[in-house]
Design a protein around this motif. Structure first.
Motif, PDB file in Angstrom:
ATOM      1  N   ALA A 138       0.851  -1.186   0.000  1.00 17.11           N
ATOM      2  CA  ALA A 138       0.000   0.000   0.000  1.00 17.11           C
ATOM      3  C   ALA A 138       0.887   1.235   0.000  1.00 17.11           C
ATOM      4  N   ASP A 139       0.257   2.390   0.134  1.00 16.85           N
ATOM      5  CA  ASP A 139       0.966   3.642   0.323  1.00 16.85           C
ATOM      6  C   ASP A 139       1.010   3.939   1.817  1.00 16.85           C
ATOM      7  N   PHE A 140       1.800   4.930   2.212  1.00 16.10           N
ATOM      8  CA  PHE A 140       1.865   5.331   3.601  1.00 16.10           C
ATOM      9  C   PHE A 140       0.504   5.839   4.081  1.00 16.10           C
ATOM     10  N   THR A 141       0.013   5.304   5.168  1.00 15.03           N
ATOM     11  CA  THR A 141      -1.185   5.825   5.826  1.00 15.03           C
ATOM     12  C   THR A 141      -1.002   5.687   7.330  1.00 15.03           C
ATOM     13  N   ARG A 142      -1.738   6.482   8.078  1.00 16.18           N
ATOM     14  CA  ARG A 142      -1.695   6.320   9.537  1.00 16.18           C
ATOM     15  C   ARG A 142      -2.352   5.010   9.946  1.00 16.18           C
ATOM     16  N   ALA A 143      -3.291   4.542   9.151  1.00 20.48           N
ATOM     17  CA  ALA A 143      -3.968   3.281   9.491  1.00 20.48           C
ATOM     18  C   ALA A 143      -2.998   2.111   9.480  1.00 20.48           C
ATOM     19  N   ASN A 144      -2.028   2.113   8.550  1.00 22.42           N
ATOM     20  CA  ASN A 144      -1.065   1.003   8.524  1.00 22.42           C
ATOM     21  C   ASN A 144       0.220   1.334   9.278  1.00 22.42           C
ATOM     22  N   GLY A 145       0.213   2.450   9.991  1.00 23.53           N
ATOM     23  CA  GLY A 145       1.403   2.837  10.738  1.00 23.53           C
ATOM     24  C   GLY A 145       2.543   3.283   9.847  1.00 23.53           C
ATOM     25  N   CYS A 146       2.239   3.602   8.590  1.00 19.07           N
ATOM     26  CA  CYS A 146       3.274   3.891   7.590  1.00 19.07           C
ATOM     27  C   CYS A 146       4.240   2.724   7.463  1.00 19.07           C
ATOM     28  N   ASN A 147       3.735   1.521   7.714  1.00 18.63           N
ATOM     29  CA  ASN A 147       4.542   0.304   7.603  1.00 18.63           C
ATOM     30  C   ASN A 147       4.238  -0.363   6.271  1.00 18.63           C
ATOM     31  N   ILE A 148       5.035  -0.012   5.263  1.00 19.09           N
ATOM     32  CA  ILE A 148       4.834  -0.575   3.931  1.00 19.09           C
ATOM     33  C   ILE A 148       6.097  -1.281   3.426  1.00 19.09           C
ATOM     34  N   ILE A 149       7.078  -1.440   4.298  1.00 22.19           N
ATOM     35  CA  ILE A 149       8.346  -2.032   3.884  1.00 22.19           C
ATOM     36  C   ILE A 149       8.498  -3.439   4.444  1.00 22.19           C
ATOM     37  N   ASN A 150       9.110  -4.301   3.662  1.00 22.25           N
ATOM     38  CA  ASN A 150       9.488  -5.625   4.150  1.00 22.25           C
ATOM     39  C   ASN A 150      10.876  -5.537   4.787  1.00 22.25           C
ATOM     40  N   THR A 151      10.949  -5.815   6.087  1.00 20.94           N
ATOM     41  CA  THR A 151      12.242  -5.965   6.735  1.00 20.94           C
ATOM     42  C   THR A 151      12.464  -7.457   6.960  1.00 20.94           C
ATOM     43  N   GLY A 152      13.659  -7.832   7.350  1.00 17.18           N
ATOM     44  CA  GLY A 152      13.921  -9.252   7.517  1.00 17.18           C
ATOM     45  C   GLY A 152      15.093  -9.506   8.439  1.00 17.18           C
ATOM     46  N   PHE A 153      15.298 -10.765   8.744  1.00 19.19           N
ATOM     47  CA  PHE A 153      16.470 -11.144   9.522  1.00 19.19           C
ATOM     48  C   PHE A 153      16.817 -12.601   9.247  1.00 19.19           C
ATOM     49  N   ILE A 154      18.122 -12.886   9.354  1.00 21.31           N
ATOM     50  CA  ILE A 154      18.652 -14.224   9.100  1.00 21.31           C
ATOM     51  C   ILE A 154      19.380 -14.680  10.356  1.00 21.31           C
ATOM     52  N   ASP A 155      18.919 -15.766  10.953  1.00 18.72           N
ATOM     53  CA  ASP A 155      19.603 -16.383  12.078  1.00 18.72           C
ATOM     54  C   ASP A 155      20.564 -17.414  11.506  1.00 18.72           C
ATOM     55  N   THR A 156      21.826 -17.058  11.444  1.00 21.44           N
ATOM     56  CA  THR A 156      22.810 -17.873  10.734  1.00 21.44           C
ATOM     57  C   THR A 156      23.300 -19.065  11.547  1.00 21.44           C
ATOM     58  N   GLY A 157      22.980 -19.104  12.824  1.00 24.31           N
ATOM     59  CA  GLY A 157      23.555 -20.103  13.718  1.00 24.31           C
ATOM     60  C   GLY A 157      24.752 -19.575  14.472  1.00 24.31           C
ATOM     61  N   ALA A 158      25.302 -18.445  13.972  1.00 22.06           N
ATOM     62  CA  ALA A 158      26.417 -17.796  14.665  1.00 22.06           C
ATOM     63  C   ALA A 158      26.091 -16.333  14.947  1.00 22.06           C
ATOM     64  N   GLY A 159      24.835 -15.987  14.862  1.00 28.32           N
ATOM     65  CA  GLY A 159      24.399 -14.611  15.049  1.00 28.32           C
ATOM     66  C   GLY A 159      23.406 -14.217  13.974  1.00 28.32           C
TER      67      GLY A 159
END
Length: 365
Positions: free
Chosen positions: A88-109
């Motif tokens: 979507a676009d930025f809105t207050r309803a979605n908290g301006c959360n329109i980005i995919n963030t991520g993380f990788i647990d490598t086993g060593a951090g």
């Protein structure tokens, strides 16, 4: 207003150069004949039609009263999670959360990718990661200079935050303007947020760079076009590509820092990597996670249509108001942030196409 739209900069391009596209101007006689005969229909045919990607319902239910983003990490591969923003676009309803963030647990951090649009997001992102794994976060990587990639950095002050050197410079130069725009767009979600650029600059001369961390072989590579410095991360162990803003899926691409020819070239490079089996799963920063090359094809299709629209419209002598009223091909009409993002792109870039056309031989009317 776009949260990351910079003021227009620079002077007119040399005669015969195609502004923004970066290559030689298209043959004027060919464009005139085709577009004057076929009109808008020729524009709809530019670019190959890309495959649709299903857009899942937004998993989070942001609560403005409690300023709770309700972040829900989803595992997409061994050791790999994505926290999906709304398509979507930025809105207050979605908290301006329109980005995919991520993380990788490598086993060593843990390696974190992007920190979201606000200090609150970064804090809640950190807590969401801690619910999944107790492994220490080794580094936080930001894929370009746009605000929703790094405005959560305050929550990661005790960890290395890294981006390409050009992105860091852009964060430093434009962070104040980004903050002003996001406070207007997002309101209370931005409480306590200050622009906090990545603290460690990645020298592009050191890329591509392969990092063997735990059980994951990660590779950082530099592309360009969406911005001047687009970092992408390939996990060769799982076949996951974090594509940043180079790929948009089921959403109109943002173009405030675009160089269109270089962007298409980067998409071609990604397609070659995908065909060579270097990755299978694509995590765009905006749009649904998917397998294969659909997002790459969608982004290329849009960029080629957009630049074709602007070039041919300028040749025909249309003013910006007329171009803004032209129909959008059906394959794009259903995309998120339509027509707002298209209008932002046209408002920023079309005057340059007009100036180029005026500097050359007038188009037949």
């Amino acid at each position: 207003m776009s949260p990351h739209a910079p003021p227009l900069r620079g002077s007119l391009p040399p005669k015969g150069a195609d502004p923004a596209w970066g290559g030689p101007a298209p043959d004027r006689r060919s464009v005139r004949v085709k577009c004057l005969l076929a009109g808008v229909l020729c524009l709809a045919a530019v670019g190959a039609t890309a495959q649709n990607v299903p857009v899942p319902p937004f998993a989070s239910k942001p609560d403005l009263a409690r300023l709770d983003y309700d972040l829900k990490p989803r595992q997409i591969a061994p050791g790999t999670w994505v926290i999906e923003g709304e398509v979507a676009d930025f809105t207050r309803a979605n908290g301006c959360n329109i980005i995919n963030t991520g993380f990788i647990d490598t086993g060593a951090g843990v390696v974190v990718v992007n920190t979201g649009p606000s200090r609150l997001y970064g804090e809640q992102q950190r807590r969401a990661i801690e619910r999944i794994t107790k492994a220490p976060v080794l580094r936080v990587v930001e894929l370009n200079l746009h605000p929703d990639y790094f405005f959560g950095n305050q929550a990661w002050a005790d960890r290395p935050t890294q981006a390409l050197a050009g992105s860091v410079a852009g964060m430093q130069a434009e962070g104040g303007a980004y903050a002003d725009n996001l406070y207007r767009l997002c309101g209370d979600w931005m409480r306590g947020t200050e622009s906090t650029p990545a603290r460690e600059a990645i020298d592009p001369k050191t890329l591509p760079q392969v990092l063997q961390i735990g059980g994951h072989r990660l590779e950082l590579r530099r592309l360009e076009g969406h911005t001047a410095d687009d970092l992408v991360l390939i996990d060769h162990t799982t076949g996951v590509l974090f594509a940043g803003g180079v790929v948009f899926t089921e959403r109109v691409p943002t173009t405030p820092h675009a160089h269109f020819a270089r962007w298409v070239s980067s998409l071609d490079t990604l397609a070659q990597w995908q065909a060579a089996g270097q990755f299978r799963t694509v995590v765009p920063s905006h749009g649904p996670v998917h397998t294969g090359g659909a997002g790459i094809a969608q982004t290329r299709d849009w960029l080629q249509w957009l630049t074709g629209l602007m070039s041919s419209s300028a040749e025909r002598g249309l003013d910006l108001g007329e171009v803004l009223r032209l129909p959008v091909p059906e394959r794009f009409a259903r995309w998120a942030a339509q027509p707002a993002e298209l209008h932002r792109s046209l408002t920023q870039w079309y005057p340059r196409y007009e100036q180029r056309a005026l500097a050359g031989t007038p188009a037949a009317r």
